[in-house]
Motif scaffolding. Structure first.
Motif, PDB file in Angstrom:
ATOM      1  N   ILE A  66      63.586  -7.571  75.097  1.00  0.00           N
ATOM      2  CA  ILE A  66      62.667  -6.933  75.137  1.00  0.00           C
ATOM      3  C   ILE A  66      62.252  -6.017  73.890  1.00  0.00           C
ATOM      4  O   ILE A  66      63.568  -5.270  73.664  1.00  0.00           O
ATOM      5  CB  ILE A  66      62.782  -5.840  76.419  1.00  0.00           C
ATOM      6  N   PHE A  67      61.367  -6.046  73.146  1.00  0.00           N
ATOM      7  CA  PHE A  67      60.915  -5.484  71.813  1.00  0.00           C
ATOM      8  C   PHE A  67      60.069  -4.405  72.390  1.00  0.00           C
ATOM      9  O   PHE A  67      59.058  -4.586  72.937  1.00  0.00           O
ATOM     10  CB  PHE A  67      60.683  -6.504  70.868  1.00  0.00           C
ATOM     11  N   GLU A  73      52.698  -5.102  60.475  1.00  0.00           N
ATOM     12  CA  GLU A  73      52.459  -6.346  59.905  1.00  0.00           C
ATOM     13  C   GLU A  73      53.701  -7.128  60.124  1.00  0.00           C
ATOM     14  O   GLU A  73      53.728  -8.352  60.481  1.00  0.00           O
ATOM     15  CB  GLU A  73      52.251  -6.252  58.424  1.00  0.00           C
ATOM     16  N   SER A  74      54.831  -6.513  60.073  1.00  0.00           N
ATOM     17  CA  SER A  74      56.316  -7.208  59.969  1.00  0.00           C
ATOM     18  C   SER A  74      56.471  -7.683  61.287  1.00  0.00           C
ATOM     19  O   SER A  74      57.519  -8.655  61.441  1.00  0.00           O
ATOM     20  CB  SER A  74      57.213  -6.596  59.418  1.00  0.00           C
ATOM     21  N   TYR A  75      55.748  -7.378  62.570  1.00  0.00           N
ATOM     22  CA  TYR A  75      56.366  -7.668  63.887  1.00  0.00           C
ATOM     23  C   TYR A  75      55.204  -8.758  64.429  1.00  0.00           C
ATOM     24  O   TYR A  75      55.417  -9.290  65.613  1.00  0.00           O
ATOM     25  CB  TYR A  75      56.005  -6.708  64.831  1.00  0.00           C
ATOM     26  N   GLN A  76      54.418  -9.469  63.610  1.00  0.00           N
ATOM     27  CA  GLN A  76      53.478 -10.326  64.001  1.00  0.00           C
ATOM     28  C   GLN A  76      54.066 -11.281  64.701  1.00  0.00           C
ATOM     29  O   GLN A  76      53.501 -12.142  65.538  1.00  0.00           O
ATOM     30  CB  GLN A  76      52.568 -10.712  62.910  1.00  0.00           C
ATOM     31  N   CYS A  77      55.227 -11.876  64.090  1.00  0.00           N
ATOM     32  CA  CYS A  77      55.997 -13.137  64.679  1.00  0.00           C
ATOM     33  C   CYS A  77      56.076 -13.053  66.361  1.00  0.00           C
ATOM     34  O   CYS A  77      56.376 -13.749  67.063  1.00  0.00           O
ATOM     35  CB  CYS A  77      57.188 -13.344  64.023  1.00  0.00           C
ATOM     36  N   LEU A  78      56.213 -11.618  66.626  1.00  0.00           N
ATOM     37  CA  LEU A  78      56.506 -11.150  68.072  1.00  0.00           C
ATOM     38  C   LEU A  78      55.609 -11.616  69.063  1.00  0.00           C
ATOM     39  O   LEU A  78      55.900 -11.959  70.208  1.00  0.00           O
ATOM     40  CB  LEU A  78      57.024  -9.649  68.370  1.00  0.00           C
ATOM     41  N   TYR A  79      54.221 -11.821  68.792  1.00  0.00           N
ATOM     42  CA  TYR A  79      53.114 -12.062  69.605  1.00  0.00           C
ATOM     43  C   TYR A  79      53.325 -13.442  69.793  1.00  0.00           C
ATOM     44  O   TYR A  79      53.168 -14.080  70.871  1.00  0.00           O
ATOM     45  CB  TYR A  79      51.876 -11.948  68.897  1.00  0.00           C
ATOM     46  N   GLU A  80      53.734 -14.269  68.939  1.00  0.00           N
ATOM     47  CA  GLU A  80      54.250 -15.929  69.206  1.00  0.00           C
ATOM     48  C   GLU A  80      55.299 -16.019  69.911  1.00  0.00           C
ATOM     49  O   GLU A  80      55.456 -16.801  70.961  1.00  0.00           O
ATOM     50  CB  GLU A  80      54.225 -16.613  67.821  1.00  0.00           C
ATOM     51  N   MET A  81      56.367 -15.161  69.794  1.00  0.00           N
ATOM     52  CA  MET A  81      57.680 -15.699  70.385  1.00  0.00           C
ATOM     53  C   MET A  81      57.744 -15.081  71.765  1.00  0.00           C
ATOM     54  O   MET A  81      58.404 -15.662  72.675  1.00  0.00           O
ATOM     55  CB  MET A  81      58.851 -14.712  69.561  1.00  0.00           C
ATOM     56  N   ALA A  82      56.967 -14.089  71.946  1.00  0.00           N
ATOM     57  CA  ALA A  82      57.089 -13.333  73.189  1.00  0.00           C
ATOM     58  C   ALA A  82      56.374 -14.226  74.366  1.00  0.00           C
ATOM     59  O   ALA A  82      55.363 -15.015  73.996  1.00  0.00           O
ATOM     60  CB  ALA A  82      56.472 -12.012  73.555  1.00  0.00           C
ATOM     61  N   ASP A  83      57.041 -14.314  75.661  1.00  0.00           N
ATOM     62  CA  ASP A  83      56.267 -14.931  76.704  1.00  0.00           C
ATOM     63  C   ASP A  83      55.530 -14.043  77.487  1.00  0.00           C
ATOM     64  O   ASP A  83      54.630 -14.508  78.170  1.00  0.00           O
ATOM     65  CB  ASP A  83      57.220 -15.818  77.819  1.00  0.00           C
ATOM     66  N   THR A  84      55.817 -12.598  77.351  1.00  0.00           N
ATOM     67  CA  THR A  84      54.707 -11.626  78.061  1.00  0.00           C
ATOM     68  C   THR A  84      54.563 -10.514  76.831  1.00  0.00           C
ATOM     69  O   THR A  84      55.612 -10.227  76.145  1.00  0.00           O
ATOM     70  CB  THR A  84      55.427 -11.053  79.050  1.00  0.00           C
ATOM     71  N   ILE A  85      53.391 -10.132  76.870  1.00  0.00           N
ATOM     72  CA  ILE A  85      52.960  -8.890  76.033  1.00  0.00           C
ATOM     73  C   ILE A  85      52.552  -7.766  76.908  1.00  0.00           C
ATOM     74  O   ILE A  85      51.440  -8.063  77.571  1.00  0.00           O
ATOM     75  CB  ILE A  85      51.947  -9.386  74.793  1.00  0.00           C
ATOM     76  N   LYS A 145      43.453 -13.289  71.298  1.00  0.00           N
ATOM     77  CA  LYS A 145      44.445 -14.424  70.867  1.00  0.00           C
ATOM     78  C   LYS A 145      45.564 -14.863  71.876  1.00  0.00           C
ATOM     79  O   LYS A 145      45.518 -16.256  72.110  1.00  0.00           O
ATOM     80  CB  LYS A 145      44.672 -14.597  69.613  1.00  0.00           C
ATOM     81  N   TYR A 146      45.930 -13.769  72.583  1.00  0.00           N
ATOM     82  CA  TYR A 146      47.065 -14.093  73.323  1.00  0.00           C
ATOM     83  C   TYR A 146      47.021 -13.612  74.896  1.00  0.00           C
ATOM     84  O   TYR A 146      47.816 -13.403  75.732  1.00  0.00           O
ATOM     85  CB  TYR A 146      48.193 -13.334  72.616  1.00  0.00           C
ATOM     86  N   LYS A 147      45.564 -13.554  75.060  1.00  0.00           N
ATOM     87  CA  LYS A 147      45.096 -13.147  76.467  1.00  0.00           C
ATOM     88  C   LYS A 147      45.901 -13.643  77.790  1.00  0.00           C
ATOM     89  O   LYS A 147      46.277 -13.008  78.825  1.00  0.00           O
ATOM     90  CB  LYS A 147      43.751 -13.143  76.683  1.00  0.00           C
ATOM     91  N   GLU A 148      46.258 -14.940  77.482  1.00  0.00           N
ATOM     92  CA  GLU A 148      47.059 -15.502  78.544  1.00  0.00           C
ATOM     93  C   GLU A 148      48.473 -14.808  79.119  1.00  0.00           C
ATOM     94  O   GLU A 148      49.080 -15.081  80.033  1.00  0.00           O
ATOM     95  CB  GLU A 148      47.377 -17.102  78.701  1.00  0.00           C
TER      96      GLU A 148
END
Length: 162
Positions: A66-67, A73-85, A145-148
């Motif tokens: 859990i982050f 800007e440096s956290y943008q990878c977390l949007y892709e890596m996370a299964d839940t935002i 972009k990550y609505k799902e």
């Protein structure tokens, strides 16, 4: 939920939610501020964006996490890596009150912090809050972009832990 990214502006309740959720689901939580501002024997030092990403990737290798933090800007990878935002969209008036309460508690020694809780920091927290609201549309577009995988909460008590 194995990889959870809790995002929100200053005083939205991210840390409180991350700690409660971490205990409930037995997943380690990490404050992104501590990744950015690394504590060393000589004091706190700001890592470069590249170093921050390296630390995040190293944690990701070990599995669940859990982050929690603000949008950098440096956290943008977390949007892709996370299964839940989880976006903590706490009302503005609540955040403003929390910022002042936190400042008072820190200066009275009731609450610990990793920074100097002075008037300049207090002003910065209100500035960051104002800036977020002025740029909210850009942030909302990013979330689309990550609505799902986005859960939007108005309060850190709104997540059902049952």
């Amino acid at each position: 939920m194995k990889k959870i990214f809790i995002i929100g502006v200053v005083a939205s309740g991210k840390t409180t939610l991350a700690k409660r959720l971490s205990q409930k689901v037995s997943v380690p939580c990490y404050e992104l501020d501590s990744i950015v501002h690394h504590q060393t024997s000589t004091g706190r030092h700001k890592r470069s964006a590249e170093e921050q990403i390296e630390v995040i990737k190293e944690i990701d290798i070990h599995g669940t996490w859990i982050f929690e933090g603000t949008d950098r800007e440096s956290y943008q990878c977390l949007y892709e890596m996370a299964d839940t935002i989880i976006f903590l969209d706490t009302p503005l008036w609540t955040r403003r009150i929390r910022i002042l309460k936190r400042f008072l508690k820190q200066n009275l020694g009731i609450e610990k912090c990793h920074y100097k809780p002075d008037i300049l920091m207090l002003k910065m927290m209100y500035t960051w809050t104002r800036d977020f609201e002025q740029n909210r549309s850009g942030f909302e577009a990013k979330l689309k972009k990550y609505k799902e995988k986005v859960i939007r909460l108005r309060d850190n008590n709104d997540l059902d832990f049952t």
